[in-house]
Design a protein around this motif. Sequence first.
Motif, PDB file in Angstrom:
ATOM      1  N   SER A 120      89.506 -59.274  18.105  1.00  0.00           N
ATOM      2  CA  SER A 120      88.492 -59.744  18.977  1.00  0.00           C
ATOM      3  C   SER A 120      86.876 -57.840  18.744  1.00  0.00           C
ATOM      4  O   SER A 120      86.110 -58.092  19.215  1.00  0.00           O
ATOM      5  CB  SER A 120      89.044 -59.639  20.374  1.00  0.00           C
ATOM      6  OG  SER A 120      89.060 -58.403  20.886  1.00  0.00           O
ATOM      7  N   ALA A 121      87.171 -58.370  17.417  1.00  0.00           N
ATOM      8  CA  ALA A 121      86.073 -56.906  16.931  1.00  0.00           C
ATOM      9  C   ALA A 121      84.929 -57.428  16.894  1.00  0.00           C
ATOM     10  O   ALA A 121      84.813 -58.456  16.597  1.00  0.00           O
ATOM     11  CB  ALA A 121      86.170 -56.130  15.493  1.00  0.00           C
ATOM     12  N   THR A 122      84.088 -56.962  17.218  1.00  0.00           N
ATOM     13  CA  THR A 122      82.356 -57.174  17.783  1.00  0.00           C
ATOM     14  C   THR A 122      81.906 -57.527  16.271  1.00  0.00           C
ATOM     15  O   THR A 122      82.173 -55.949  15.592  1.00  0.00           O
ATOM     16  CB  THR A 122      81.421 -55.818  18.509  1.00  0.00           C
ATOM     17  OG1 THR A 122      82.631 -55.633  20.127  1.00  0.00           O
ATOM     18  CG2 THR A 122      80.543 -56.405  18.911  1.00  0.00           C
ATOM     19  N   PRO A 123      80.991 -57.822  15.818  1.00  0.00           N
ATOM     20  CA  PRO A 123      80.329 -57.546  14.446  1.00  0.00           C
ATOM     21  C   PRO A 123      79.291 -56.674  14.346  1.00  0.00           C
ATOM     22  O   PRO A 123      78.584 -56.499  15.790  1.00  0.00           O
ATOM     23  CB  PRO A 123      79.932 -59.243  14.131  1.00  0.00           C
ATOM     24  CG  PRO A 123      80.151 -60.014  15.117  1.00  0.00           C
ATOM     25  CD  PRO A 123      80.794 -58.924  16.026  1.00  0.00           C
ATOM     26  N   ALA A 124      78.605 -55.755  13.436  1.00  0.00           N
ATOM     27  CA  ALA A 124      78.215 -54.969  13.572  1.00  0.00           C
ATOM     28  C   ALA A 124      76.672 -55.762  13.518  1.00  0.00           C
ATOM     29  O   ALA A 124      76.289 -56.961  13.087  1.00  0.00           O
ATOM     30  CB  ALA A 124      78.348 -54.534  11.903  1.00  0.00           C
ATOM     31  N   THR A 125      76.018 -54.808  13.811  1.00  0.00           N
ATOM     32  CA  THR A 125      74.219 -54.850  14.587  1.00  0.00           C
ATOM     33  C   THR A 125      73.740 -55.169  13.604  1.00  0.00           C
ATOM     34  O   THR A 125      73.687 -53.898  12.213  1.00  0.00           O
ATOM     35  CB  THR A 125      74.305 -54.099  15.700  1.00  0.00           C
ATOM     36  OG1 THR A 125      74.500 -54.313  16.553  1.00  0.00           O
ATOM     37  CG2 THR A 125      72.522 -54.840  15.854  1.00  0.00           C
ATOM     38  N   ASP A 126      72.643 -55.743  12.712  1.00  0.00           N
ATOM     39  CA  ASP A 126      72.076 -55.565  11.621  1.00  0.00           C
ATOM     40  C   ASP A 126      70.620 -54.933  12.081  1.00  0.00           C
ATOM     41  O   ASP A 126      70.483 -54.973  13.170  1.00  0.00           O
ATOM     42  CB  ASP A 126      71.437 -56.974  11.342  1.00  0.00           C
ATOM     43  CG  ASP A 126      72.469 -57.304  10.609  1.00  0.00           C
ATOM     44  OD1 ASP A 126      73.962 -56.921  10.440  1.00  0.00           O
ATOM     45  OD2 ASP A 126      72.593 -58.893  10.350  1.00  0.00           O
ATOM     46  N   ILE A 127      70.756 -53.325  11.537  1.00  0.00           N
ATOM     47  CA  ILE A 127      69.505 -53.053  11.236  1.00  0.00           C
ATOM     48  C   ILE A 127      68.461 -52.488   9.729  1.00  0.00           C
ATOM     49  O   ILE A 127      69.084 -51.869   8.899  1.00  0.00           O
ATOM     50  CB  ILE A 127      69.881 -50.740  11.891  1.00  0.00           C
ATOM     51  CG1 ILE A 127      70.614 -50.756  13.215  1.00  0.00           C
ATOM     52  CG2 ILE A 127      68.830 -49.948  11.740  1.00  0.00           C
ATOM     53  CD1 ILE A 127      71.041 -49.410  13.283  1.00  0.00           C
ATOM     54  N   PRO A 128      67.215 -53.378  10.008  1.00  0.00           N
ATOM     55  CA  PRO A 128      66.558 -53.899   8.560  1.00  0.00           C
ATOM     56  C   PRO A 128      66.180 -52.517   7.511  1.00  0.00           C
ATOM     57  O   PRO A 128      66.871 -52.514   6.650  1.00  0.00           O
ATOM     58  CB  PRO A 128      65.470 -54.132   9.326  1.00  0.00           C
ATOM     59  CG  PRO A 128      65.449 -54.538  10.780  1.00  0.00           C
ATOM     60  CD  PRO A 128      66.644 -54.100  10.917  1.00  0.00           C
ATOM     61  N   GLU A 129      66.127 -51.331   8.258  1.00  0.00           N
ATOM     62  CA  GLU A 129      65.810 -50.282   7.865  1.00  0.00           C
ATOM     63  C   GLU A 129      67.191 -49.768   6.631  1.00  0.00           C
ATOM     64  O   GLU A 129      67.253 -49.458   5.886  1.00  0.00           O
ATOM     65  CB  GLU A 129      65.154 -48.906   8.198  1.00  0.00           C
ATOM     66  CG  GLU A 129      64.247 -49.294   8.387  1.00  0.00           C
ATOM     67  CD  GLU A 129      63.911 -50.116  10.658  1.00  0.00           C
ATOM     68  OE1 GLU A 129      63.119 -49.839  11.027  1.00  0.00           O
ATOM     69  OE2 GLU A 129      64.940 -49.942  10.833  1.00  0.00           O
ATOM     70  N   ILE A 130      69.020 -49.732   7.744  1.00  0.00           N
ATOM     71  CA  ILE A 130      69.218 -49.540   6.923  1.00  0.00           C
ATOM     72  C   ILE A 130      69.507 -50.518   5.937  1.00  0.00           C
ATOM     73  O   ILE A 130      69.670 -50.138   4.328  1.00  0.00           O
ATOM     74  CB  ILE A 130      70.616 -49.601   7.405  1.00  0.00           C
ATOM     75  CG1 ILE A 130      70.643 -48.425   8.582  1.00  0.00           C
ATOM     76  CG2 ILE A 130      71.882 -49.135   6.948  1.00  0.00           C
ATOM     77  CD1 ILE A 130      71.631 -48.230   9.850  1.00  0.00           C
ATOM     78  N   ASP A 131      69.851 -51.576   6.288  1.00  0.00           N
ATOM     79  CA  ASP A 131      69.835 -52.726   5.170  1.00  0.00           C
ATOM     80  C   ASP A 131      68.654 -52.666   3.902  1.00  0.00           C
ATOM     81  O   ASP A 131      69.079 -53.228   2.805  1.00  0.00           O
ATOM     82  CB  ASP A 131      69.696 -53.944   6.207  1.00  0.00           C
ATOM     83  CG  ASP A 131      70.613 -54.398   7.023  1.00  0.00           C
ATOM     84  OD1 ASP A 131      71.442 -53.600   6.734  1.00  0.00           O
ATOM     85  OD2 ASP A 131      70.844 -55.835   8.076  1.00  0.00           O
TER      86      ASP A 131
END
Length: 244
Positions: A120-131
């Motif tokens: 039930s792992a939570t998907p990672a949150t996208d951070i535009p600057e990191i991407d």
Amino acid sequence: MKLQHYLGGLEGLPSPLALEKRVFVEEWEKRIFGIHVAMMGLSNHLGSAAPGYPIDSVPTTFADEWTWADLRTGAEGMNPFDYFKFRYYEKWLGGITAFFVDKGYVTEEELAARMAEASSATPATDIPEIDEQVIAYLRSGDTPRRDTAHPTFAVGDTVRIANPRTDAHSRLPGYLRGRIGTVERIFEGDYAYFCETGDGIGDPMPIYIVAFDPVEIWGARAESGPLSLYAELFEAYLEPMEES
């Protein structure tokens, strides 16, 4: 390169060896590769790398250096029996996990708890600057500083391979230490290594391709025929042959 990393110097390996040709065998291996790439793309050494990266302005909590050298150091530190037991990306996972625990990003207890919740792992949150930063890294790389080559040796020179003190990480295969070879090629620039290995490399220096006669390495046990072994070696690992 410690024991498990220079197979040319080992005897009694399983025969025949299984040579897997697929890059990824299991889906989870792609995720381990992605974690490693993201760590490299957010490594704090990138601010001084070429080309430069605005790493200081990226909103990441990852505040350490992570390069191929760090990944290799983790693998080289494994017990040799474990090294041969685990799959390729399992070794990566072990090195990355140990790094995060040692640096205090996560505890062993937290890891155990997350493993229990894996389904039930939570998907990672996208951070535009990191991407954007990781994508920039994938496109540009972090090539060490290059300069015009300043080689001490020339093509055709006979050299002896040094036997430096071994530290946590080395780029010198153990079975070449003390052996004699011939310089076959000099690369066009001086190349730096992002960390000081403790055995002579780190600052920019030439890299050579050195050819070895198998008999020089394995003696009478070497296979017969017109064979040569080639190794890419930093200049710090080469010594001139003393004149008789």
